[in-house]
Motif scaffolding. Sequence first.
Motif, PDB file in Angstrom:
ATOM      1  N   GLN A  27       2.089  -3.812   6.321  1.00 35.85           N
ATOM      2  CA  GLN A  27       2.117  -3.344   5.277  1.00 35.85           C
ATOM      3  C   GLN A  27       0.400  -2.615   5.155  1.00 35.85           C
ATOM      4  N   GLN A  30       0.919   0.408   7.782  1.00 32.14           N
ATOM      5  CA  GLN A  30       1.713   1.280   7.128  1.00 32.14           C
ATOM      6  C   GLN A  30       0.906   2.092   6.182  1.00 32.14           C
ATOM      7  N   ARG A  31       0.262   1.781   5.595  1.00 33.62           N
ATOM      8  CA  ARG A  31      -1.129   2.518   5.122  1.00 33.62           C
ATOM      9  C   ARG A  31      -1.733   3.603   5.546  1.00 33.62           C
ATOM     10  N   THR A  34      -0.262   6.088   7.172  1.00 38.33           N
ATOM     11  CA  THR A  34       0.199   7.831   6.028  1.00 38.33           C
ATOM     12  C   THR A  34      -0.796   8.237   5.401  1.00 38.33           C
ATOM     13  N   TYR A  40       5.058   7.213  10.272  1.00 38.64           N
ATOM     14  CA  TYR A  40       5.412   5.410  10.176  1.00 38.64           C
ATOM     15  C   TYR A  40       6.744   5.225  10.854  1.00 38.64           C
ATOM     16  N   ALA A  42       9.009   1.866  11.174  1.00 38.52           N
ATOM     17  CA  ALA A  42       8.574   0.295  10.753  1.00 38.52           C
ATOM     18  C   ALA A  42       9.440  -0.094  11.962  1.00 38.52           C
ATOM     19  N   GLY A  62       2.528  -0.150  17.303  1.00 34.17           N
ATOM     20  CA  GLY A  62       1.810   0.051  15.731  1.00 34.17           C
ATOM     21  C   GLY A  62       0.210   0.304  16.225  1.00 34.17           C
TER      22      GLY A  62
END
Length: 75
Positions: A27, A30-31, A34, A40, A42, A62
């Motif tokens: 999480q 991703q933040r 973005t 992003y 996943a 990632g």
Amino acid sequence: MGSSVYKSLFVGLCLKFGIDPNGTMPQLAQRIVTAADLPYNARLFDSRLTPSKGGSTVTLEGLRAILEAVRKLKA
């Protein structure tokens, strides 16, 4: 095999760039990505969409996306 990167790295980056530091490593990853207006993915960047739901692992791809995001956020 799990991630060898500590969650504190993700939390520190979030705090540095004014991003919510709460949640799992995927999480947070991703933040961070973005926040830099980068896409992003996943499926490539973390283990949330694996059959086992993969726990809280962020992949090498990632981590590379986070590095790109940090470079952009610092500029």
